[in-house]
Scaffold this active site. Structure first.
Site, short mmCIF file in Angstrom:
data_model
loop_
_atom_site.label_atom_id
_atom_site.label_comp_id
_atom_site.label_asym_id
_atom_site.label_seq_id
_atom_site.Cartn_x
_atom_site.Cartn_y
_atom_site.Cartn_z
N CYS A 1 7.79 6.13 -3.04
CA CYS A 1 7.20 6.34 -1.81
C CYS A 1 8.01 5.65 -0.54
O CYS A 1 7.90 6.25 0.55
CB CYS A 1 5.78 5.97 -1.95
SG CYS A 1 5.51 4.12 -2.18
N CYS B 1 3.95 -1.42 -9.06
CA CYS B 1 2.84 -1.22 -8.20
C CYS B 1 1.44 -0.96 -8.71
O CYS B 1 0.45 -1.51 -8.28
CB CYS B 1 3.28 0.31 -7.28
SG CYS B 1 2.02 0.72 -5.82
#
EC number: 2.8.1.13
Length: 365
Positions: free
Chosen positions: A204, A108
């Site tokens: 997440c 990410c």
């Protein structure tokens, strides 16, 4: 307090809705910079219903907006959901199907948070992109360097090893010289409601920590059963799908034996999980790929003695490294290390400085 150059310069702050990035935005705003807050919507919020302490969820976007409103700075929410799925979630799923233990937070940072967000920040005319990471950017004799955060308990350098020197020049990390307590006190001084918001935990986009449900949603046939075989060659039972196992795992194997057994190897081609005694987990050397090298002045084609980390929670271990071609390196521990897992990162340090790193391959001995 860290000052990021001339006042009135435009700085984009990547705002997650947590205390760290909120404190950065407030600090830079107080210094007189033109701060623009950007929050990324990275995944379908419905996937995370009921999950507490997960970054970038709906509550976090709201919190980032409230902080921006309090500071009186512009704030934008960018829909990066498709980019995030392509660059991070699909890679996460495929990595598990290949018998690896993925590290999506690095992917990410490497893709949407740095590559794509830096592009957006430049388009907005910003001179820098600031984040709430606990790392330090240091000016060395041969250019900018990436160093560990001053607070070892919060250091995030392991997750930023893929940052290129070009990106590093544009990025700023104001919290690299702070402890977490100091950050919370700073946020409290600015009157931010997120000052004592709990830190984000886990991945997440994984609801309730159940990554298997994410994998099975995207790849419905992922949990194909297969054999569990002892490294000495005899079968011990069946597994419920290689996505349910990782190197070093002991619990949940569902087999009985006269000594404790651990997962020592996963073969995705033949759908086999290999187990063995704890001693079989010890590794002396391995190969890493897709190496990002940040120390151009160090001749990495020679054998170097450094410290390496193979998990974010493990301390650095002394090792010798040598270059193999353009983007691979051989890592040899000075003393054997346990449970080296393909798919994880190996980050190379010289003291507090990050020299570079790469991804652990299946070439493990």
């Amino acid at each position: 307090m860290i000052n990021l150059g001339d006042k009135h310069s435009t700085i984009v702050v990547a705002m997650s809705g947590g205390v760290d990035s909120s404190a950065v935005a407030a600090m830079l705003h107080e210094q007189g910079h033109n701060v623009i807050g950007i929050t990324l919507q990275l995944y379908d919020h419905g996937m995370a219903v009921g999950k507490k302490n997960a970054c970038c969820a709906g509550q976090d976007i709201y919190d980032a907006k409230m902080v921006a409103n309090k500071l009186g700075i512009p704030h934008y929410v960018l829909d990066y959901e498709s980019k995030f799925k392509e660059s991070v979630i699909d890679n996460f799923v495929d990595s598990y199907l290949q018998g690896e233990t993925p590290l999506p937070c690095v992917q990410c940072n490497n893709s949407v948070k740095f590559r794509d967000l830096i592009k957006t920040a430049r388009e907005l005319g910003a001179s820098q992109l600031a984040t709430g990471h606990y790392v330090r950017k240091v000016s060395g004799d041969n250019g900018v360097e990436l160093h560990t955060g001053l607070d070892p308990a919060k250091d995030q350098s392991y997750f930023l090893f893929t940052t290129t020197k070009e990106q590093l020049e544009y990025l700023s990390f104001p919290l690299g010289w702070f402890t977490k307590d100091e950050t919370r006190k700073l946020a409290s001084k600015f009157g931010l409601e997120v000052a004592y918001k709990p830190d984000s935990q886990d991945i997440c986009f994984v609801p309730d920590g159940n990554y298997k449900s994410v994998i099975n949603t995207i790849r419905p046939n992922a949990s194909e059963s297969g054999k569990i075989i002892h490294i000495n060659g005899f079968a011990l039972g069946e597994h419920s799908g290689i996505i349910n196992y990782t190197i070093g795992q002991r619990r949940g194997l569902g087999i009985a034996y006269n000594e404790p057994l651990y997962v020592v190897k996963i073969d995705p081609k033949d759908n086999i999980v290999y187990v063995g005694p704890e001693a079989a987990l010890h590794v002396q050397e391995f190969i890493i790929k897709d190496v990002n090298w940040l120390a151009d002045e160090i001749k990495d084609n020679k054998k170097l003695e450094v410290a390496v980390k193979i998990r974010s929670t493990r301390p650095p271990r002394l090792a010798a490294i040598s270059k193999l071609g353009d983007d691979k390196m051989k890592i040899r521990f000075l003393s054997a290390e346990k449970a080296v897992a393909p798919g994880q990162a190996c980050v190379i340090y010289a003291g507090e400085r990050v020299l570079g790193g790469g991804w652990i391959t299946r070439d493990i001995r």
